[in-house]
Scaffold this motif. Structure first.
Motif, PDB file in Angstrom:
ATOM      1  N   ILE A  29       0.867  -1.188   0.000  1.00 24.12           N
ATOM      2  CA  ILE A  29       0.000   0.000   0.000  1.00 24.12           C
ATOM      3  C   ILE A  29       0.902   1.237   0.000  1.00 24.12           C
ATOM      4  CG2 ILE A  29      -1.979   1.119   1.104  1.00 24.12           C
ATOM      5  CD1 ILE A  29      -2.322  -1.524   2.752  1.00 24.12           C
ATOM      6  N   PRO A  30       1.412   1.633  -1.164  1.00 24.05           N
ATOM      7  CA  PRO A  30       2.417   2.697  -1.233  1.00 24.05           C
ATOM      8  C   PRO A  30       1.982   4.044  -0.659  1.00 24.05           C
ATOM      9  CG  PRO A  30       2.202   1.582  -3.353  1.00 24.05           C
ATOM     10  CD  PRO A  30       1.101   1.065  -2.472  1.00 24.05           C
ATOM     11  N   ASP A  31       0.694   4.365  -0.732  1.00 29.18           N
ATOM     12  CA  ASP A  31       0.243   5.686  -0.298  1.00 29.18           C
ATOM     13  C   ASP A  31      -0.390   5.692   1.101  1.00 29.18           C
ATOM     14  OD1 ASP A  31      -1.925   4.198  -1.133  1.00 29.18           O
ATOM     15  OD2 ASP A  31      -2.977   5.895  -2.041  1.00 29.18           O
ATOM     16  N   ILE A  32      -0.193   4.639   1.884  1.00 30.12           N
ATOM     17  CA  ILE A  32      -0.756   4.594   3.227  1.00 30.12           C
ATOM     18  C   ILE A  32      -0.087   5.660   4.102  1.00 30.12           C
ATOM     19  CG2 ILE A  32       0.834   2.841   4.139  1.00 30.12           C
ATOM     20  CD1 ILE A  32      -1.692   1.631   5.571  1.00 30.12           C
ATOM     21  N   ALA A  33      -0.894   6.366   4.890  1.00 30.60           N
ATOM     22  CA  ALA A  33      -0.377   7.349   5.850  1.00 30.60           C
ATOM     23  C   ALA A  33      -0.068   6.616   7.152  1.00 30.60           C
ATOM     24  CB  ALA A  33      -1.408   8.448   6.084  1.00 30.60           C
ATOM     25  N   GLU A  41      14.065   8.640  19.983  1.00 31.23           N
ATOM     26  CA  GLU A  41      14.143   9.684  18.964  1.00 31.23           C
ATOM     27  C   GLU A  41      15.149   9.308  17.870  1.00 31.23           C
ATOM     28  OE1 GLU A  41      14.878  14.496  18.609  1.00 31.23           O
ATOM     29  OE2 GLU A  41      14.583  13.595  20.578  1.00 31.23           O
ATOM     30  N   THR A  42      16.229   8.645  18.257  1.00 30.00           N
ATOM     31  CA  THR A  42      17.248   8.212  17.293  1.00 30.00           C
ATOM     32  C   THR A  42      16.653   7.237  16.279  1.00 30.00           C
ATOM     33  OG1 THR A  42      18.980   8.504  18.948  1.00 30.00           O
ATOM     34  CG2 THR A  42      19.509   7.121  17.053  1.00 30.00           C
ATOM     35  N   MET A  43      15.886   6.263  16.760  1.00 30.72           N
ATOM     36  CA  MET A  43      15.266   5.298  15.841  1.00 30.72           C
ATOM     37  C   MET A  43      14.279   5.998  14.912  1.00 30.72           C
ATOM     38  SD  MET A  43      14.704   2.025  18.300  1.00 30.72           S
ATOM     39  CE  MET A  43      15.266   0.578  17.429  1.00 30.72           C
ATOM     40  N   LEU A  44      13.519   6.948  15.446  1.00 34.27           N
ATOM     41  CA  LEU A  44      12.549   7.668  14.619  1.00 34.27           C
ATOM     42  C   LEU A  44      13.244   8.514  13.547  1.00 34.27           C
ATOM     43  CD1 LEU A  44       9.889   8.734  17.273  1.00 34.27           C
ATOM     44  CD2 LEU A  44       9.767   6.850  15.624  1.00 34.27           C
ATOM     45  N   LYS A  45      14.401   9.057  13.864  1.00 38.37           N
ATOM     46  CA  LYS A  45      15.163   9.815  12.857  1.00 38.37           C
ATOM     47  C   LYS A  45      15.588   8.900  11.710  1.00 38.37           C
ATOM     48  CE  LYS A  45      16.900  13.504  15.800  1.00 38.37           C
ATOM     49  NZ  LYS A  45      18.068  14.088  16.479  1.00 38.37           N
ATOM     50  N   HIS A  46      15.998   7.679  12.043  1.00 39.78           N
ATOM     51  CA  HIS A  46      16.360   6.709  10.999  1.00 39.78           C
ATOM     52  C   HIS A  46      15.139   6.356  10.150  1.00 39.78           C
ATOM     53  CE1 HIS A  46      20.496   5.931  12.106  1.00 39.78           C
ATOM     54  NE2 HIS A  46      20.141   5.775  13.366  1.00 39.78           N
ATOM     55  N   LEU A  47      14.014   6.163  10.791  1.00 40.11           N
ATOM     56  CA  LEU A  47      12.779   5.839  10.058  1.00 40.11           C
ATOM     57  C   LEU A  47      12.416   6.979   9.109  1.00 40.11           C
ATOM     58  CD1 LEU A  47       9.561   4.300  11.557  1.00 40.11           C
ATOM     59  CD2 LEU A  47       9.467   6.109   9.897  1.00 40.11           C
ATOM     60  N   LYS A  48      12.446   8.207   9.609  1.00 39.02           N
ATOM     61  CA  LYS A  48      12.086   9.371   8.790  1.00 39.02           C
ATOM     62  C   LYS A  48      13.039   9.513   7.603  1.00 39.02           C
ATOM     63  CE  LYS A  48       9.547  13.001   8.063  1.00 39.02           C
ATOM     64  NZ  LYS A  48       8.165  12.858   7.604  1.00 39.02           N
ATOM     65  N   ALA A  49      14.324   9.281   7.810  1.00 38.61           N
ATOM     66  CA  ALA A  49      15.294   9.381   6.719  1.00 38.61           C
ATOM     67  C   ALA A  49      15.063   8.284   5.682  1.00 38.61           C
ATOM     68  CB  ALA A  49      16.721   9.295   7.275  1.00 38.61           C
ATOM     69  N   LYS A  50      14.746   7.100   6.139  1.00 38.28           N
ATOM     70  CA  LYS A  50      14.529   5.965   5.237  1.00 38.28           C
ATOM     71  C   LYS A  50      13.287   6.162   4.364  1.00 38.28           C
ATOM     72  CE  LYS A  50      14.348   2.065   7.448  1.00 38.28           C
ATOM     73  NZ  LYS A  50      14.193   0.727   8.040  1.00 38.28           N
ATOM     74  N   ASN A  55       4.179   9.635   3.626  1.00 36.64           N
ATOM     75  CA  ASN A  55       3.330  10.402   4.527  1.00 36.64           C
ATOM     76  C   ASN A  55       3.413   9.777   5.920  1.00 36.64           C
ATOM     77  OD1 ASN A  55       1.383  11.850   5.854  1.00 36.64           O
ATOM     78  ND2 ASN A  55      -0.312  11.228   4.532  1.00 36.64           N
ATOM     79  N   ILE A  56       4.390  10.251   6.710  1.00 45.09           N
ATOM     80  CA  ILE A  56       4.644   9.678   8.030  1.00 45.09           C
ATOM     81  C   ILE A  56       4.642  10.788   9.079  1.00 45.09           C
ATOM     82  CG2 ILE A  56       6.301   8.446   9.488  1.00 45.09           C
ATOM     83  CD1 ILE A  56       7.380   7.064   7.050  1.00 45.09           C
TER      84      ILE A  56
END
Length: 181
Positions: A29-33, A41-50, A55-56
């Motif tokens: 589902i490519p467009d799932i929000a 916070e460190t793990m979330l930064k990696h997720l956001k960069a990846k 739409n996250i």
């Protein structure tokens, strides 16, 4: 990902970490929000960069005691995170989660489970002993595994309001539940 309906448009990911489970979900589902909550916070930064092009929405903090809203999400997931909580904490999270799902919303949980009631009781007792010994107040997060048996996990999910709770897969002490509001 194969258990999520293709019609899912928004997903709540509890304890999302770096988003290991999201790759397969985005392929389906490519467009799932996605709204992800995690303590790191460190793990979330990696997720956001990846997944910078996705739409996250990311929230740093605990999902314990959090109000996720009412009938906002059509799907939710958690992977290997609920086994750190007491029955009461799980019940509270499950109730808030069920409330946050739209009618017929789906929640998928993959987590560690205790092999027997004796193992579950022993782990809970050891957790309480260590908390007392180290003066860790009730309600303060402490990384200690307190998994439930499959039966107790299913009971807590049902008591929270999920209409159907299905054990979809189990291997060793890891179980995958699919729950529908």
């Amino acid at each position: 990902a194969e258990l999520l309906p293709s019609s899912a448009r928004n997903l709540l990911d509890l304890g999302c970490g770096t988003g290991l489970e999201l790759e397969a979900i985005f392929q389906k589902i490519p467009d799932i929000a996605v709204t992800g909550i995690d303590l790191s916070e460190t793990m979330l930064k990696h997720l956001k960069a990846k997944y910078s092009e996705k739409n996250i929405t990311l929230i740093t903090g605990s999902y314990l005691g959090r109000d996720f809203g009412s009938e906002i999400f059509d799907s939710a997931v958690s992977f290997e995170t609920m086994h750190h909580m007491t029955h009461e904490e799980k019940s509270s999270v499950y109730s808030a989660l069920c409330k946050a799902l739209k009618p017929s919303g789906i929640y998928i949980e993959c987590d560690f489970t205790a092999a027997s009631q004796q193992e579950e009781d022993s782990l809970y007792a050891e957790n309480e002993r260590l908390r007392r010994e180290q003066n860790i107040p009730s309600g303060e997060y402490c990384h200690f595994d307190t998994p439930c048996t499959v039966q107790n996990q299913g009971m807590l999910l049902k008591q929270a309001g999920f209409q159907t709770v299905r054990l979809s897969w189990k291997k060793g002490n890891t179980a995958l539940f699919v729950c529908q509001k």
